[in-house]
Design an enzyme around this catalytic site. Structure first.
Site, PDB file in Angstrom:
ATOM      1  N   ARG A 215      41.862  74.320  38.376  1.00  0.00           N
ATOM      2  CA  ARG A 215      41.772  74.376  39.842  1.00  0.00           C
ATOM      3  C   ARG A 215      42.362  75.690  40.363  1.00  0.00           C
ATOM      4  O   ARG A 215      41.812  76.307  41.282  1.00  0.00           O
ATOM      5  CB  ARG A 215      42.496  73.173  40.458  1.00  0.00           C
ATOM      6  CG  ARG A 215      41.721  71.875  40.265  1.00  0.00           C
ATOM      7  CD  ARG A 215      42.326  70.739  41.060  1.00  0.00           C
ATOM      8  NE  ARG A 215      43.556  70.217  40.492  1.00  0.00           N
ATOM      9  CZ  ARG A 215      43.648  69.153  39.697  1.00  0.00           C
ATOM     10  NH1 ARG A 215      42.556  68.476  39.373  1.00  0.00           N
ATOM     11  NH2 ARG A 215      44.800  68.741  39.239  1.00  0.00           N
ATOM     12  N   PHE A 231      31.066  66.277  41.447  1.00  0.00           N
ATOM     13  CA  PHE A 231      31.992  65.287  40.865  1.00  0.00           C
ATOM     14  C   PHE A 231      33.385  65.553  41.447  1.00  0.00           C
ATOM     15  O   PHE A 231      34.361  65.733  40.718  1.00  0.00           O
ATOM     16  CB  PHE A 231      32.024  65.377  39.332  1.00  0.00           C
ATOM     17  CG  PHE A 231      30.672  65.296  38.679  1.00  0.00           C
ATOM     18  CD1 PHE A 231      30.063  64.070  38.474  1.00  0.00           C
ATOM     19  CD2 PHE A 231      29.996  66.446  38.289  1.00  0.00           C
ATOM     20  CE1 PHE A 231      28.807  63.991  37.869  1.00  0.00           C
ATOM     21  CE2 PHE A 231      28.746  66.374  37.687  1.00  0.00           C
ATOM     22  CZ  PHE A 231      28.148  65.145  37.469  1.00  0.00           C
ATOM     23  N   ASP A 253      30.305  63.417  45.449  1.00  0.00           N
ATOM     24  CA  ASP A 253      30.750  62.404  44.495  1.00  0.00           C
ATOM     25  C   ASP A 253      29.984  61.116  44.775  1.00  0.00           C
ATOM     26  O   ASP A 253      29.521  60.889  45.894  1.00  0.00           O
ATOM     27  CB  ASP A 253      32.261  62.151  44.611  1.00  0.00           C
ATOM     28  CG  ASP A 253      32.842  61.528  43.342  1.00  0.00           C
ATOM     29  OD1 ASP A 253      33.400  62.269  42.507  1.00  0.00           O
ATOM     30  OD2 ASP A 253      32.708  60.292  43.170  1.00  0.00           O
ATOM     31  N   ASP A 303      32.455  69.144  37.211  1.00  0.00           N
ATOM     32  CA  ASP A 303      33.524  68.481  36.445  1.00  0.00           C
ATOM     33  C   ASP A 303      33.156  67.009  36.231  1.00  0.00           C
ATOM     34  O   ASP A 303      33.768  66.116  36.814  1.00  0.00           O
ATOM     35  CB  ASP A 303      34.853  68.618  37.212  1.00  0.00           C
ATOM     36  CG  ASP A 303      36.027  68.052  36.423  1.00  0.00           C
ATOM     37  OD1 ASP A 303      35.933  67.958  35.185  1.00  0.00           O
ATOM     38  OD2 ASP A 303      37.046  67.705  37.056  1.00  0.00           O
ATOM     39  N   CYS A 343      35.023  66.928  29.451  1.00  0.00           N
ATOM     40  CA  CYS A 343      36.238  66.215  29.042  1.00  0.00           C
ATOM     41  C   CYS A 343      35.935  65.244  27.911  1.00  0.00           C
ATOM     42  O   CYS A 343      36.713  64.347  27.628  1.00  0.00           O
ATOM     43  CB  CYS A 343      36.866  65.496  30.227  1.00  0.00           C
ATOM     44  SG  CYS A 343      35.799  64.257  30.954  1.00  0.00           S
TER      45      CYS A 343
END
Ligand code: SAH
Length: 400
Positions: A215, A231, A253, A303, A343
């Site tokens: 970030r 996201f 989102d 993300d 991730c």
């Protein structure tokens, strides 16, 4: 104490201090859920102590490789104290008051995660051994976490089911273990931003602390940019871009609750001229819609949640990552930046790079890497436990 004997030639990884013993490596021996066992080689040589988990594929999680260090209450207290002590720098530099204090296997406490949010600690206990020691862990956190007001537990239903642990959901998954009950929303600071963390219903323990460095990297490049934050969850990347002087931000989102909190997070920030929009949508569909409408951006953040839960899903996940990156690349203005993350632990850095190269090929645009990010330093990875590395990111600049 009961013991577990490994099959011949299956002692290699334990000798290298890998913390997991799989059921297939065990010749004989069993114990109750969470019991401490001695792990022996096929020749009967002592290799270490671990916590037994009868219903998990990961049958034993190693806690100590030293005969003199039996994992007992004092051992747990000292492991927590050391783990918290290693974060002293975070508390000294004041960039943030939200820090992961214990990162499971990589901090020597398998199955234990503890996140600190401005005086409140939220834990997850995801293995039978962790469950067994949770009182001791909570007491130690209360004692050693700076200015700690309370320690609570959030249990994660999916992982707990795999470990044969009782799975609770909704508000029943949350319990105060030590000290006071945290408020509905805990306000944290991260660099120039403030965020409200829903420690009861938010994702993980409430906030994605692991993306802190990414970030900051995005913020450093966002001045003057029209930013699309995909996201967005509670808006963190977008609000860092806003704080850095982005011209506009769109937060996308699928979760209305996450966006609601994102709006409240914006309201906590200093007033500025940046226009922030909130869009409740599926990112795949939204990117296509932007393409059809001819929209473009200077910076896009991607993300997404984990696309691959295990190695068997990697190829399918790779297609998902390629699709979404390809769609985003098409929306970038010349010179624009794509901050893209994965991730999924099963997705290696090499494979992720390959997927990005293929996507850029397909859109016939050249990109250069301007930054690479990984999970923040409070989410360390033990060298003996490469599985602990899961979060990787690239910031790419479009040259065309
Ligand atoms: N970038 C965030 C964390 C993102 S977590 C941060 O720094 O805090 C992933 C988010 O993706 C979640 O909020 C989830 O609601 C959202 N999500 C998952 N699948 C989605 C989809 N197909 N479209 C839109 N959002 C999705």
């Amino acid at each position: 104490m009961k013991s577990v004997t490994l099959k011949p030639k299956r002692d290699y990884s334990v000798r290298r201090r890998h913390p997991w013993v799989f059921s297939g490596a065990i010749a004989e021996g069993d114990a109750g859920a969470g019991d401490t066992v001695e792990v022996l080689s096929s020749e009967g040589e002592f290799l270490g102590y671990g916590s037994y988990s009868p219903s998990s594929q990961i049958r034993v999680r190693m806690t100590s490789f030293d005969r003199g260090r039996v994992p007992d209450a004092a051992f747990v207290e000292s492991a927590v104290a050391c783990s918290v002590g290693r974060r002293a720098g975070f508390f000294a530099n004041a960039y943030t008051n939200a820090v992961r204090l214990v990162n499971a296997e990589s901090d020597g406490l398998p199955g234990v995660v503890a996140d600190f949010y401005a005086g409140w600690v939220v834990c997850q206990f995801t293995s039978a051994g962790a469950e067994r020691w949770k009182r001791e862990v909570a007491q130690a956190l209360m004692k050693f976490a700076p200015f700690c007001r309370g320690v609570a537990e959030r249990s994660d239903a999916d992982v707990r089911a795999k470990e044969g642990l009782e799975a609770r959901s909704g508000d029943a998954a949350f319990a105060v273990l030590e000290g006071e009950e945290p408020p509905e929303l805990v306000e944290i600071a991260e660099g120039p931003c403030k965020f409200l963390v829903d420690v009861r219903r938010g994702h993980k323990t409430g906030f994605y602390l692991d993306q802190r460095d990414a970030r900051a990297a995005v913020g450093a490049l966002a001045n003057g940019a029209d930013v699309l934050n995909c996201f967005s969850y509670t808006g963190a990347f977008g609000l860092h871009a806003r704080a850095a002087g982005a011209a506009s931000v769109v937060q996308v989102d699928a979760s209305a609750d996450a966006l609601e909190l994102a709006r409240r997070n914006e309201a906590l920030a200093h007033a500025c001229g940046t226009k922030v929009d909130y869009v409740e949508a599926d990112v795949f569909a939204y990117l296509r819609k932007c393409r059809d409408e001819g929209r473009s951006f200077d910076m896009i953040v991607l993300d997404p949640p984990k696309f691959a839960e295990s190695r068997s899903q990697v190829m399918k996940a790779a297609r998902g990552y390629k699709d979404i990156n390809l769609l985003a690349m098409k929306l970038l203005r010349p010179g624009g930046l794509l901050a893209t993350f994965s991730c999924s632990g099963a997705m290696t850095e090499d494979l992720f790079d390959k997927v990005l190269a293929e996507a850029s090929d397909d859109v016939h645009r050249d990109f250069q890497t301007v930054a690479a990010t990984r999970q923040a330093a409070d989410h360390p990875v033990a060298l003996s436990f490469p599985e602990g590395f899961y979060l990787k990111g690239k910031i790419l600049r479009s040259l065309t």
